[in-house]
Design a protein around this motif. Structure first.
Motif, mmCIF file in Angstrom:
data_model
loop_
_atom_site.group_PDB
_atom_site.id
_atom_site.type_symbol
_atom_site.label_atom_id
_atom_site.label_comp_id
_atom_site.label_asym_id
_atom_site.label_seq_id
_atom_site.Cartn_x
_atom_site.Cartn_y
_atom_site.Cartn_z
ATOM 1 N N THR A 26 89.988 76.364 -70.837
ATOM 2 C CA THR A 26 89.490 77.291 -69.825
ATOM 3 C C THR A 26 88.715 78.399 -70.511
ATOM 4 O OG1 THR A 26 91.448 76.839 -68.468
ATOM 5 C CG2 THR A 26 90.196 78.805 -67.937
ATOM 6 N N PHE A 27 87.534 78.713 -69.956
ATOM 7 C CA PHE A 27 86.776 79.847 -70.473
ATOM 8 C C PHE A 27 85.797 80.363 -69.422
ATOM 9 C CE2 PHE A 27 84.784 75.957 -72.060
ATOM 10 C CZ PHE A 27 83.451 76.109 -71.694
ATOM 11 N N ALA A 28 85.390 81.626 -69.572
ATOM 12 C CA ALA A 28 84.449 82.264 -68.654
ATOM 13 C C ALA A 28 83.056 81.674 -68.841
ATOM 14 C CB ALA A 28 84.421 83.771 -68.897
ATOM 15 N N VAL A 29 82.332 81.543 -67.718
ATOM 16 C CA VAL A 29 80.968 81.011 -67.766
ATOM 17 C C VAL A 29 80.072 81.797 -66.808
ATOM 18 C CG1 VAL A 29 81.635 78.654 -68.375
ATOM 19 C CG2 VAL A 29 81.421 79.272 -65.982
ATOM 20 N N THR A 30 78.788 81.802 -67.121
ATOM 21 C CA THR A 30 77.768 82.283 -66.200
ATOM 22 C C THR A 30 76.739 81.179 -66.060
ATOM 23 O OG1 THR A 30 78.106 84.597 -66.815
ATOM 24 C CG2 THR A 30 76.010 84.038 -65.779
ATOM 25 N N LEU A 31 76.508 80.768 -64.830
ATOM 26 C CA LEU A 31 75.535 79.716 -64.542
ATOM 27 C C LEU A 31 74.264 80.352 -64.011
ATOM 28 C CD1 LEU A 31 77.899 77.219 -62.715
ATOM 29 C CD2 LEU A 31 77.116 77.118 -65.069
ATOM 30 N N PRO A 32 73.105 79.987 -64.566
ATOM 31 C CA PRO A 32 71.849 80.558 -64.088
ATOM 32 C C PRO A 32 71.516 80.067 -62.681
ATOM 33 C CG PRO A 32 71.473 78.982 -65.876
ATOM 34 C CD PRO A 32 72.945 79.073 -65.679
ATOM 35 N N ALA A 33 70.823 80.899 -61.939
ATOM 36 C CA ALA A 33 70.425 80.563 -60.572
ATOM 37 C C ALA A 33 69.521 79.336 -60.552
ATOM 38 C CB ALA A 33 69.705 81.754 -59.950
ATOM 39 N N ASN A 34 69.753 78.465 -59.563
ATOM 40 C CA ASN A 34 68.885 77.312 -59.288
ATOM 41 C C ASN A 34 68.616 76.430 -60.505
ATOM 42 O OD1 ASN A 34 68.504 77.938 -56.510
ATOM 43 N ND2 ASN A 34 67.111 79.570 -57.143
ATOM 44 N N MET A 35 69.588 76.297 -61.384
ATOM 45 C CA MET A 35 69.415 75.455 -62.580
ATOM 46 C C MET A 35 70.701 74.710 -62.873
ATOM 47 S SD MET A 35 67.389 77.990 -65.188
ATOM 48 C CE MET A 35 67.350 76.743 -66.464
ATOM 49 N N SER A 36 70.558 73.603 -63.555
ATOM 50 C CA SER A 36 71.735 72.939 -64.088
ATOM 51 C C SER A 36 71.917 73.407 -65.528
ATOM 52 C CB SER A 36 71.577 71.423 -64.026
ATOM 53 O OG SER A 36 70.496 71.015 -64.824
ATOM 54 N N ALA A 37 73.147 73.319 -66.012
ATOM 55 C CA ALA A 37 73.430 73.770 -67.371
ATOM 56 C C ALA A 37 74.586 72.970 -67.934
ATOM 57 C CB ALA A 37 73.780 75.258 -67.381
ATOM 58 N N GLN A 38 74.465 72.546 -69.176
ATOM 59 C CA GLN A 38 75.583 71.892 -69.847
ATOM 60 C C GLN A 38 76.502 72.987 -70.364
ATOM 61 O OE1 GLN A 38 74.791 68.843 -72.794
ATOM 62 N NE2 GLN A 38 76.694 69.334 -73.854
ATOM 63 N N LEU A 39 77.752 72.929 -69.961
ATOM 64 C CA LEU A 39 78.703 73.967 -70.333
ATOM 65 C C LEU A 39 79.611 73.544 -71.481
ATOM 66 C CD1 LEU A 39 79.707 75.121 -66.755
ATOM 67 C CD2 LEU A 39 78.039 76.164 -68.300
ATOM 68 N N THR A 40 79.824 72.259 -71.633
ATOM 69 C CA THR A 40 80.723 71.767 -72.677
ATOM 70 C C THR A 40 80.492 70.280 -72.857
ATOM 71 O OG1 THR A 40 83.034 71.779 -73.410
ATOM 72 C CG2 THR A 40 82.623 71.243 -71.105
ATOM 73 N N GLN A 41 81.179 69.718 -73.823
ATOM 74 C CA GLN A 41 81.136 68.270 -74.010
ATOM 75 C C GLN A 41 82.473 67.809 -74.577
ATOM 76 O OE1 GLN A 41 77.837 67.624 -76.626
ATOM 77 N NE2 GLN A 41 78.925 68.301 -78.427
ATOM 78 N N ILE A 42 82.750 66.537 -74.365
ATOM 79 C CA ILE A 42 83.980 65.931 -74.877
ATOM 80 C C ILE A 42 83.574 64.743 -75.729
ATOM 81 C CG2 ILE A 42 86.125 64.744 -74.276
ATOM 82 C CD1 ILE A 42 86.077 66.321 -71.634
ATOM 83 N N PRO A 43 83.904 64.769 -77.010
ATOM 84 C CA PRO A 43 83.556 63.636 -77.875
ATOM 85 C C PRO A 43 84.228 62.338 -77.401
ATOM 86 C CG PRO A 43 84.234 65.530 -79.176
ATOM 87 C CD PRO A 43 84.554 65.847 -77.744
ATOM 88 N N LEU A 44 83.494 61.242 -77.417
ATOM 89 C CA LEU A 44 84.047 59.956 -76.985
ATOM 90 C C LEU A 44 85.276 59.566 -77.796
ATOM 91 C CD1 LEU A 44 80.918 57.773 -76.177
ATOM 92 C CD2 LEU A 44 82.563 58.772 -74.599
#
Length: 154
Positions: A26-44
């Motif tokens: 869990t962590f704080a995030v800010t998402l930009p308006a009207n855009m998609s954003a990659q916030l994290t990833q999980i290694p396979l």
């Protein structure tokens, strides 16, 4: 998808269908308006350790305690998944139906005749996370008609 930046909390990780969460961050995030954003990833390799037929990835956006959005990702075809028998608790109070399960439940479908306007009539339950649906006063308590877990197990 909002016209303004959104700030909240991301909870994400891996869950096993039986309810364990081998990765839960869990962590704080800010998402930009009207855009998609990659916030994290999980290694396979982390996912493969758990077994793709018994595991999924999840992401939940929260504003305080309120779930704003949730999503899950499964790598195997549904027919190959090893889903447990669903065990769903349902409580209706103060105009809200609260659904919870200790394990993953795919495709909860409510037994409704279609007369009542409901915000959601089909959804997944992530292990240990409550899912809420506004419930009109006077409407009979929700009943689960079927789940994808039962369909896969047949």
């Amino acid at each position: 998808d909002t016209p303004e930046d959104w700030t909240g909390v991301l909870r994400h990780g891996l869950f096993r269908f039986d309810g364990a969460t081998p990765r839960d961050e869990t962590f704080a995030v800010t998402l930009p308006a009207n855009m998609s954003a990659q916030l994290t990833q999980i290694p396979l390799k982390d996912w493969d350790k758990q077994g793709a037929k018994r595991t999924g990835a999840f992401g939940v956006l929260l504003e305080g305690e309120k779930v704003v959005a949730q999503h899950r990702l499964l790598r195997e075809r549904f027919k190959c998944l090893k889903l447990p028998r669903p065990d769903i608790d349902v409580v209706v109070e103060n105009g809200v139906a609260r659904f919870r399960s200790s394990g993953f439940v795919w495709g909860v479908c409510l037994d409704l005749d279609g007369e009542a306007p409901l915000a959601d009539n089909a959804f997944d339950l992530l292990p240990g996370l409550e899912y809420t649906v506004p419930w009109p006063e006077g409407l009979e308590a929700p009943r689960v008609l079927h789940t994808g877990n039962e369909l896969v197990r047949q």
